[in-house]
Design a protein around this motif. Structure first.
Motif, mmCIF file in Angstrom:
data_model
loop_
_atom_site.group_PDB
_atom_site.id
_atom_site.type_symbol
_atom_site.label_atom_id
_atom_site.label_comp_id
_atom_site.label_asym_id
_atom_site.label_seq_id
_atom_site.Cartn_x
_atom_site.Cartn_y
_atom_site.Cartn_z
ATOM 1 N N LEU A 1 0.875 -1.553 -0.094
ATOM 2 C CA LEU A 1 -0.181 -0.022 0.007
ATOM 3 C C LEU A 1 1.282 1.084 0.019
ATOM 4 N N PRO A 2 1.967 1.522 0.964
ATOM 5 C CA PRO A 2 2.734 2.763 0.816
ATOM 6 C C PRO A 2 3.743 2.489 -0.404
ATOM 7 N N GLY A 3 3.911 0.959 -0.556
ATOM 8 C CA GLY A 3 4.673 1.109 -2.404
ATOM 9 C C GLY A 3 4.193 1.689 -3.361
ATOM 10 N N PHE A 4 2.392 0.803 -3.297
ATOM 11 C CA PHE A 4 1.623 1.938 -4.153
ATOM 12 C C PHE A 4 1.952 3.881 -4.393
ATOM 13 N N MET A 5 1.450 3.763 -3.034
ATOM 14 C CA MET A 5 2.196 5.659 -3.069
ATOM 15 C C MET A 5 2.545 6.186 -3.850
ATOM 16 N N ILE A 6 4.190 5.406 -3.408
ATOM 17 C CA ILE A 6 5.513 5.870 -4.079
ATOM 18 C C ILE A 6 5.309 6.094 -5.639
ATOM 19 N N GLY A 7 5.335 4.852 -5.751
ATOM 20 C CA GLY A 7 4.909 4.404 -7.178
ATOM 21 C C GLY A 7 3.692 5.136 -8.475
ATOM 22 N N ARG A 8 3.113 5.288 -7.495
ATOM 23 C CA ARG A 8 1.462 6.060 -7.950
ATOM 24 C C ARG A 8 1.800 7.330 -8.256
ATOM 25 N N GLN A 9 3.215 8.363 -7.469
ATOM 26 C CA GLN A 9 3.068 9.112 -7.466
ATOM 27 C C GLN A 9 4.224 9.911 -8.941
ATOM 28 N N MET A 10 5.502 8.666 -8.522
ATOM 29 C CA MET A 10 6.214 8.898 -9.862
ATOM 30 C C MET A 10 5.756 8.213 -11.494
ATOM 31 N N CYS A 11 3.973 7.605 -11.366
ATOM 32 C CA CYS A 11 3.579 7.390 -12.482
ATOM 33 C C CYS A 11 2.609 8.892 -13.134
ATOM 34 N N VAL A 12 2.297 8.976 -11.641
ATOM 35 C CA VAL A 12 1.534 11.097 -11.868
ATOM 36 C C VAL A 12 2.229 11.839 -12.437
ATOM 37 N N THR A 13 3.990 11.851 -12.018
ATOM 38 C CA THR A 13 4.629 12.787 -12.148
ATOM 39 C C THR A 13 4.967 12.738 -14.126
ATOM 40 N N LEU A 14 5.047 12.038 -14.302
ATOM 41 C CA LEU A 14 5.892 10.969 -15.709
ATOM 42 C C LEU A 14 4.461 11.686 -16.329
ATOM 43 N N CYS A 15 2.923 11.190 -15.857
ATOM 44 C CA CYS A 15 2.144 11.495 -17.390
ATOM 45 C C CYS A 15 1.978 13.181 -17.306
#
Length: 359
Positions: A153-167
């Motif tokens: 769950l916290p790992g998703f939060m980190i990956g989600r933020q990385m993906c949002v930044t890329l988008c």
């Protein structure tokens, strides 16, 4: 994600909440609400609210703000799309306008899914395992989210933020208006208004509404429906892969230091697991029989906090169990100190009362 109650237990969180309420009250983003209502209508699930029904005046004011917000959003789209087709944005040269438009909406949809997933994941984190198993894809997503040592769950939060930044790296290029010297302004507006267009605020408004808040409102109202799609599972896996690359691994170190300094405790210490809360609601009398750890008024948890029974693969390492044990002992000491303080206050009040009665 593990210490949400302690994280919001401060004045800055309250200040942030009130600022957010003020922005919401302005009506600038109110066009999101009809979208939520439409989804509720199509799904056949009524929206539940604890607010009192609106008065006639409140209804008129609400729909006025919806209309105002819709007009502003439509104007923002008109300016941005006009600039796109006239190639007056910061998009890379050589990219056809049609491709830019497709990328714009595609990446906004991805960002919107990620925003909604964040809300839905926090909602289902407090549900029991049986509630999460009502849909095949929702169960599959939750099994992936809560497996292992609880890091996904916290790992998703980190990956989600990385993906949002890329988008947003692409979306920002598309929505940023740039007028070269000698070119005409968008819609022939005066220089002052064109300068406002160039700030990028219209693009920020579009992404805030169309790629964030709208999706969050839908996900908050229907978290299980939002998770019951294969796209959610695919994006979860992709975000976990981004976190696995280690590019933002320093976030774990900062979070751990923050937790130690702030002395945050897990939510289970205060409210228990979803299964425990369900048991308390039906068998509250059984919890009241336990006198070994009685919590007085002013504390959220009315029984002895234990390891959540739905953990299974989660938190099964010795380190995790010891960490939770330390949190529970700290909480028990807090309760004991609170009881001592209450007892002293009670004794003082009783002495004053007896003194007044004797007079």
């Amino acid at each position: 994600s593990r210490c949400m109650l302690d994280y919001v237990n401060n004045w800055f969180a309250y200040f942030t909440f009130q600022v957010a309420r003020l922005i919401e009250f302005s009506g600038l983003l109110h066009c999101c609400y009809p979208v939520q209502m439409i989804f509720a209508k199509l799904s056949g699930q009524p929206l539940e609210s604890k607010d009192a029904p609106r008065t006639t005046g409140q209804t008129i004011f609400f729909w006025f703000r919806v209309l105002m917000s819709t007009v502003i959003l439509a104007f923002s789209f008109a300016v941005t799309l006009s600039a796109l087709f006239q190639e007056k944005t910061t998009m890379w040269e050589g990219v056809p306008p049609v491709v830019s438009v497709i990328l714009f909406f595609a990446f906004m949809a991805v960002v919107g899914m990620l925003e909604g997933m964040q809300i839905a994941f926090f909602a289902v984190a407090k549900m029991s395992e049986s509630e999460r198993a009502k849909s095949k894809w929702a169960k599959k997503t939750c099994d992936c989210l809560f497996e292992g040592d609880g890091r996904n769950l916290p790992g998703f939060m980190i990956g989600r933020q990385m993906c949002v930044t890329l988008c947003f790296f692409i979306v920002a290029r598309v929505t940023s208006v740039k007028i070269e010297e000698g070119e005409s302004n968008i819609f022939g507006v005066p220089e002052g208004l064109q300068g406002f267009f160039n700030t990028g605020l219209l693009g920020a408004l579009i992404t805030t509404i169309a790629a964030s808040i709208t999706w969050q409102l839908v996900a908050s109202a229907f978290p299980m429906a939002f998770l019951s799609t294969p796209l959610t599972f695919i994006l979860l896996k992709f975000c976990l892969f981004l976190e696995w690359t280690g590019l933002c691994q320093g976030a774990w170190v900062v979070a751990r230091v923050h937790r130690k300094l702030a002395k945050f405790k897990r939510d289970e210490v205060y409210v228990g697991s979803a299964e425990e809360r369900a048991i308390r609601s039906t068998e509250s009398s059984e919890f009241n029989k336990d006198e070994s750890y009685h919590v007085e008024a002013g504390h959220m948890y009315p029984g002895v906090p234990v390891m959540p029974p739905n953990m299974k693969k989660r938190q099964q390492t010795v380190e995790d169990i010891e960490e939770l044990e330390r949190d529970l002992r700290t909480h028990q000491n807090d309760v004991a100190n609170r009881l001592v303080h209450l007892e002293a206050t009670k004794a003082t009040l009783m002495a004053e009362k007896n003194k007044n009665d004797s007079v």
